[in-house]
Write a protein that holds these residues in place. Structure first.
Motif, PDB file in Angstrom:
ATOM      1  N   PRO A   1       4.752  -4.781  -3.448  1.00  0.00           N
ATOM      2  CA  PRO A   1       5.426  -6.081  -3.552  1.00  0.00           C
ATOM      3  C   PRO A   1       4.422  -7.219  -3.415  1.00  0.00           C
ATOM      4  O   PRO A   1       3.407  -7.081  -2.724  1.00  0.00           O
ATOM      5  CB  PRO A   1       6.405  -6.055  -2.367  1.00  0.00           C
ATOM      6  N   ALA A   2       4.734  -8.355  -4.027  1.00  0.00           N
ATOM      7  CA  ALA A   2       3.781  -9.457  -4.099  1.00  0.00           C
ATOM      8  C   ALA A   2       3.324  -9.943  -2.739  1.00  0.00           C
ATOM      9  O   ALA A   2       2.170 -10.351  -2.568  1.00  0.00           O
ATOM     10  CB  ALA A   2       4.407 -10.620  -4.875  1.00  0.00           C
ATOM     11  N   ASN A   3       4.212  -9.886  -1.733  1.00  0.00           N
ATOM     12  CA  ASN A   3       3.909 -10.509  -0.450  1.00  0.00           C
ATOM     13  C   ASN A   3       3.488  -9.527   0.642  1.00  0.00           C
ATOM     14  O   ASN A   3       3.275  -9.936   1.784  1.00  0.00           O
ATOM     15  CB  ASN A   3       5.129 -11.304   0.026  1.00  0.00           C
ATOM     16  N   LEU A   4       3.370  -8.246   0.312  1.00  0.00           N
ATOM     17  CA  LEU A   4       2.998  -7.241   1.315  1.00  0.00           C
ATOM     18  C   LEU A   4       1.497  -6.992   1.278  1.00  0.00           C
ATOM     19  O   LEU A   4       0.978  -6.508   0.273  1.00  0.00           O
ATOM     20  CB  LEU A   4       3.749  -5.933   1.054  1.00  0.00           C
ATOM     21  N   PRO A   5       0.767  -7.289   2.371  1.00  0.00           N
ATOM     22  CA  PRO A   5      -0.682  -7.060   2.375  1.00  0.00           C
ATOM     23  C   PRO A   5      -1.030  -5.583   2.221  1.00  0.00           C
ATOM     24  O   PRO A   5      -0.465  -4.728   2.908  1.00  0.00           O
ATOM     25  CB  PRO A   5      -1.121  -7.578   3.753  1.00  0.00           C
ATOM     26  N   ARG A   6      -1.955  -5.306   1.326  1.00  0.00           N
ATOM     27  CA  ARG A   6      -2.374  -3.927   1.074  1.00  0.00           C
ATOM     28  C   ARG A   6      -2.980  -3.312   2.333  1.00  0.00           C
ATOM     29  O   ARG A   6      -2.817  -2.116   2.594  1.00  0.00           O
ATOM     30  CB  ARG A   6      -3.399  -3.907  -0.065  1.00  0.00           C
ATOM     31  N   GLU A   7      -3.668  -4.129   3.132  1.00  0.00           N
ATOM     32  CA  GLU A   7      -4.325  -3.622   4.332  1.00  0.00           C
ATOM     33  C   GLU A   7      -3.315  -3.013   5.305  1.00  0.00           C
ATOM     34  O   GLU A   7      -3.600  -2.022   5.982  1.00  0.00           O
ATOM     35  CB  GLU A   7      -5.093  -4.748   5.039  1.00  0.00           C
ATOM     36  N   GLN A   8      -2.131  -3.609   5.388  1.00  0.00           N
ATOM     37  CA  GLN A   8      -1.105  -3.060   6.275  1.00  0.00           C
ATOM     38  C   GLN A   8      -0.681  -1.670   5.822  1.00  0.00           C
ATOM     39  O   GLN A   8      -0.446  -0.783   6.642  1.00  0.00           O
ATOM     40  CB  GLN A   8       0.102  -3.989   6.334  1.00  0.00           C
ATOM     41  N   VAL A   9      -0.580  -1.482   4.515  1.00  0.00           N
ATOM     42  CA  VAL A   9      -0.179  -0.179   3.987  1.00  0.00           C
ATOM     43  C   VAL A   9      -1.286   0.849   4.218  1.00  0.00           C
ATOM     44  O   VAL A   9      -1.021   1.990   4.615  1.00  0.00           O
ATOM     45  CB  VAL A   9       0.169  -0.288   2.491  1.00  0.00           C
ATOM     46  N   LEU A  10      -2.539   0.442   3.999  1.00  0.00           N
ATOM     47  CA  LEU A  10      -3.658   1.363   4.181  1.00  0.00           C
ATOM     48  C   LEU A  10      -3.817   1.800   5.630  1.00  0.00           C
ATOM     49  O   LEU A  10      -4.345   2.874   5.906  1.00  0.00           O
ATOM     50  CB  LEU A  10      -4.954   0.708   3.699  1.00  0.00           C
ATOM     51  N   GLN A  11      -3.371   0.987   6.577  1.00  0.00           N
ATOM     52  CA  GLN A  11      -3.488   1.322   7.991  1.00  0.00           C
ATOM     53  C   GLN A  11      -2.376   2.248   8.479  1.00  0.00           C
ATOM     54  O   GLN A  11      -2.416   2.726   9.615  1.00  0.00           O
ATOM     55  CB  GLN A  11      -3.484   0.037   8.821  1.00  0.00           C
ATOM     56  N   LEU A  12      -1.391   2.513   7.631  1.00  0.00           N
ATOM     57  CA  LEU A  12      -0.306   3.402   8.039  1.00  0.00           C
ATOM     58  C   LEU A  12      -0.819   4.835   8.169  1.00  0.00           C
ATOM     59  O   LEU A  12      -1.611   5.292   7.353  1.00  0.00           O
ATOM     60  CB  LEU A  12       0.834   3.356   7.014  1.00  0.00           C
ATOM     61  N   PRO A  13      -0.347   5.576   9.172  1.00  0.00           N
ATOM     62  CA  PRO A  13      -0.819   6.955   9.365  1.00  0.00           C
ATOM     63  C   PRO A  13      -0.104   7.940   8.462  1.00  0.00           C
ATOM     64  O   PRO A  13       0.993   7.676   7.964  1.00  0.00           O
ATOM     65  CB  PRO A  13      -0.468   7.224  10.829  1.00  0.00           C
ATOM     66  N   ASN A  14      -0.724   9.080   8.265  1.00  0.00           N
ATOM     67  CA  ASN A  14      -0.113  10.173   7.488  1.00  0.00           C
ATOM     68  C   ASN A  14       0.563  11.156   8.438  1.00  0.00           C
ATOM     69  O   ASN A  14       0.303  12.358   8.400  1.00  0.00           O
ATOM     70  CB  ASN A  14      -1.186  10.876   6.650  1.00  0.00           C
ATOM     71  N   THR A  15       1.415  10.651   9.296  1.00  0.00           N
ATOM     72  CA  THR A  15       2.072  11.454  10.329  1.00  0.00           C
ATOM     73  C   THR A  15       3.570  11.156  10.341  1.00  0.00           C
ATOM     74  O   THR A  15       4.008  10.159   9.765  1.00  0.00           O
ATOM     75  CB  THR A  15       1.484  11.132  11.717  1.00  0.00           C
ATOM     76  N   PRO A  16       4.370  11.982  11.031  1.00  0.00           N
ATOM     77  CA  PRO A  16       5.802  11.674  11.129  1.00  0.00           C
ATOM     78  C   PRO A  16       6.036  10.397  11.907  1.00  0.00           C
ATOM     79  O   PRO A  16       5.258  10.034  12.799  1.00  0.00           O
ATOM     80  CB  PRO A  16       6.370  12.885  11.885  1.00  0.00           C
ATOM     81  N   GLY A  17       7.101   9.709  11.568  1.00  0.00           N
ATOM     82  CA  GLY A  17       7.434   8.500  12.300  1.00  0.00           C
ATOM     83  C   GLY A  17       8.483   7.667  11.605  1.00  0.00           C
ATOM     84  O   GLY A  17       9.129   8.096  10.647  1.00  0.00           O
ATOM     85  N   VAL A  18       8.630   6.452  12.111  1.00  0.00           N
ATOM     86  CA  VAL A  18       9.599   5.485  11.591  1.00  0.00           C
ATOM     87  C   VAL A  18       8.842   4.243  11.152  1.00  0.00           C
ATOM     88  O   VAL A  18       7.894   3.824  11.814  1.00  0.00           O
ATOM     89  CB  VAL A  18      10.636   5.134  12.674  1.00  0.00           C
ATOM     90  N   TYR A  19       9.228   3.663  10.022  1.00  0.00           N
ATOM     91  CA  TYR A  19       8.578   2.453   9.535  1.00  0.00           C
ATOM     92  C   TYR A  19       9.617   1.346   9.354  1.00  0.00           C
ATOM     93  O   TYR A  19      10.816   1.603   9.186  1.00  0.00           O
ATOM     94  CB  TYR A  19       7.842   2.713   8.213  1.00  0.00           C
ATOM     95  N   TYR A  20       9.140   0.102   9.430  1.00  0.00           N
ATOM     96  CA  TYR A  20      10.003  -1.074   9.387  1.00  0.00           C
ATOM     97  C   TYR A  20       9.460  -2.053   8.343  1.00  0.00           C
ATOM     98  O   TYR A  20       8.290  -2.432   8.403  1.00  0.00           O
ATOM     99  CB  TYR A  20      10.028  -1.787  10.740  1.00  0.00           C
TER     100      TYR A  20
END
Length: 455
Positions: free
Chosen positions: A183-202
């Motif tokens: 999406p236009a307003n979502l920083p790519r860096e935030q997505v890249l920092q997400l872990p490859n593990t189980p969890g919940v996202y907001y």
């Protein structure tokens, strides 16, 4: 080569709206090499507020070509080039949808000048086209018209190229980059920092409010999956426009992620979560005392702030369970509302009922059997813990069920003694229960029996 695009439309999503104007400017990275502009007959009325915004009226487009007539030329200009627009997913979703309808399958790379501007000109108070152009000294002629906004986007793109000292353009167009899908307003860096593990996202909106909660066995992969494809529907397009941030909570297991997602949906009530907001059992067995002092069991619809002895999704499930209790504990059909007519109690003839309905049996004697039936129901509800992987070495996750009810969950030392339920409860966080969670845990426990510790 780049195709810089702007469109005007009859509404905000491609599946139920149409294009009223299109402008395409082909740029080779140095200069403009081709242009195309046309009004488009949307084959539907243009809403009054959009006519006021764009100046494009029904009369202006009544003799314009339809998009299907323009489709061959549009496809010719777009297919070999990088598709560029300010908030590219909006323009791309409309044009791809319209080309699909006309029989042309486009698979262009995309580049968003909103996202590119955030990287090359960080810290701007606003990245809307109008505000960004004012801040950069770009004059827009014919604002909210496709040819005017496209020309301004060309100037913006040239400024971006001139100031791209960090090779942002090359990075965004790199094979395998997810940049163009975000999406236009979502920083790519935030997505890249997400872990490859189980969890919940907001997902959060511009004001930081949570608008969507999801669970995943792999958080980063699941978040990225939201942005794949080109669904032109209103809900998806509104959803993408409103995502400004993503945050997360890691969990030790997928089960805890499922449970936490449900808890958070109930707590935060996000705008784009719909599935779990109203998942509850519809009926329950309740107990109350009548005016003569007899305890009565009844099946009723579940209401807020009431707690049934046992919940059911279907009335027939509760009725069958109540019939079993009546037979097993010699209860009265009439006092349990299994018989509503004025005839004699059917339980008297079969000697199941001892006559409480006709006051042949006093309330205390009858009530003792009702309480025994309630205890039987409660004792039949198991107390157990599900033990699984924790967040770190030397730790286990734990989901605890007490007498058939979800108590809570958390993380415990892997060497903890599990002989005492009270000790276990002290280590866990208590959470509100709902029927979705309870059914989920019981289904999991029925399959993963080796992870169960019973108390």
């Amino acid at each position: 080569m780049y195709a810089i695009v702007d469109i005007e439309t009859t509404g905000g999503h491609a599946s139920a709206s149409s294009i009223t104007e299109i402008a395409i400017v082909v740029h080779d990275g140095q200069q403009v090499v081709d242009t195309f502009h046309s009004l488009v007959n949307p084959e539907m009325p243009i809403p009054r507020y959009i006519q006021a915004l764009t100046g494009i009226t029904d009369e202006m487009v009544s003799f314009a070509p339809t998009f299907s007539e323009l489709a061959p030329k549009v496809f010719e200009l777009l297919q070999p080039n990088v598709f560029i627009a300010h908030n590219v997913n909006f323009d791309y979703s409309f044009i791809k949808h319209q080309l699909d309808v006309a029989g042309f399958a486009i698979h262009s790379k995309k580049l968003c000048t909103v996202r590119m501007s955030r990287k090359i000109f960080p810290g701007m108070p606003s990245y809307s086209l109008g505000n960004l152009c004012r801040q950069l000294g770009i004059t827009i002629q014919d604002r909210h018209r496709a040819h005017g906004d496209a020309a301004a986007t060309v100037q913006l793109f040239e400024k971006l190229l001139a100031n791209d000292t960090q090779q942002v353009l090359a990075s965004m167009l790199k094979v395998g980059s997810k940049e163009q899908a975000l999406p236009a307003n979502l920083p790519r860096e935030q997505v890249l920092q997400l872990p490859n593990t189980p969890g919940v996202y907001y997902f959060h909106d511009q004001k930081g409010k949570v608008v969507y909660v999801g669970k995943a066995i792999n958080i980063r992969k699941r978040v990225l999956s939201h942005f794949s494809g080109n669904n032109p529907g209103k809900q998806r397009q509104d959803f993408l426009r409103n995502i400004y941030q993503v945050s997360h909570q890691v969990t030790g297991t997928e089960l805890i992620a499922f449970i936490l997602e449900s808890i958070e949906i109930k707590r935060l009530w996000p705008a784009y979560n719909r599935a779990q907001k109203h998942i509850e059992s519809k009926f329950g067995i309740y107990v109350f005392e009548d005016q003569q002092g007899y305890m009565r069991l009844a099946i009723e619809k579940k209401r807020k702030y009431t707690t049934p002895i046992l919940g059911f999704n279907l009335m027939i499930e509760g009725r069958n369970r109540l019939i079993q209790l009546v037979k097993q504990f010699n209860l009265c059909h009439k006092l349990c509302f299994l018989q509503a007519d004025t005839q004699a109690c059917t339980g008297l003839e079969s000697q199941i009922c001892k006559g409480a309905c006709e006051h042949r049996e006093d309330a205390d004697t009858y009530n003792s059997r009702v309480f025994a039936a309630i205890r039987h129901l409660q004792e039949g509800l198991a107390t157990f813990a599900i033990i699984d992987n924790g967040l770190a070495k030397g730790q286990h996750s734990c989901v605890y069920i007490e007498k058939g009810k979800f108590y809570g969950m958390g993380y415990i030392p892997s060497n903890a003694e599990l002989e005492s339920a009270e000790f276990l409860k002290e280590q866990l966080t208590q959470y509100p229960e709902n029927d979705y969670i309870l059914n989920l845990v019981h289904q999991y426990a029925s399959v993963n029996t080796k992870q169960i510790v019973r108390f």
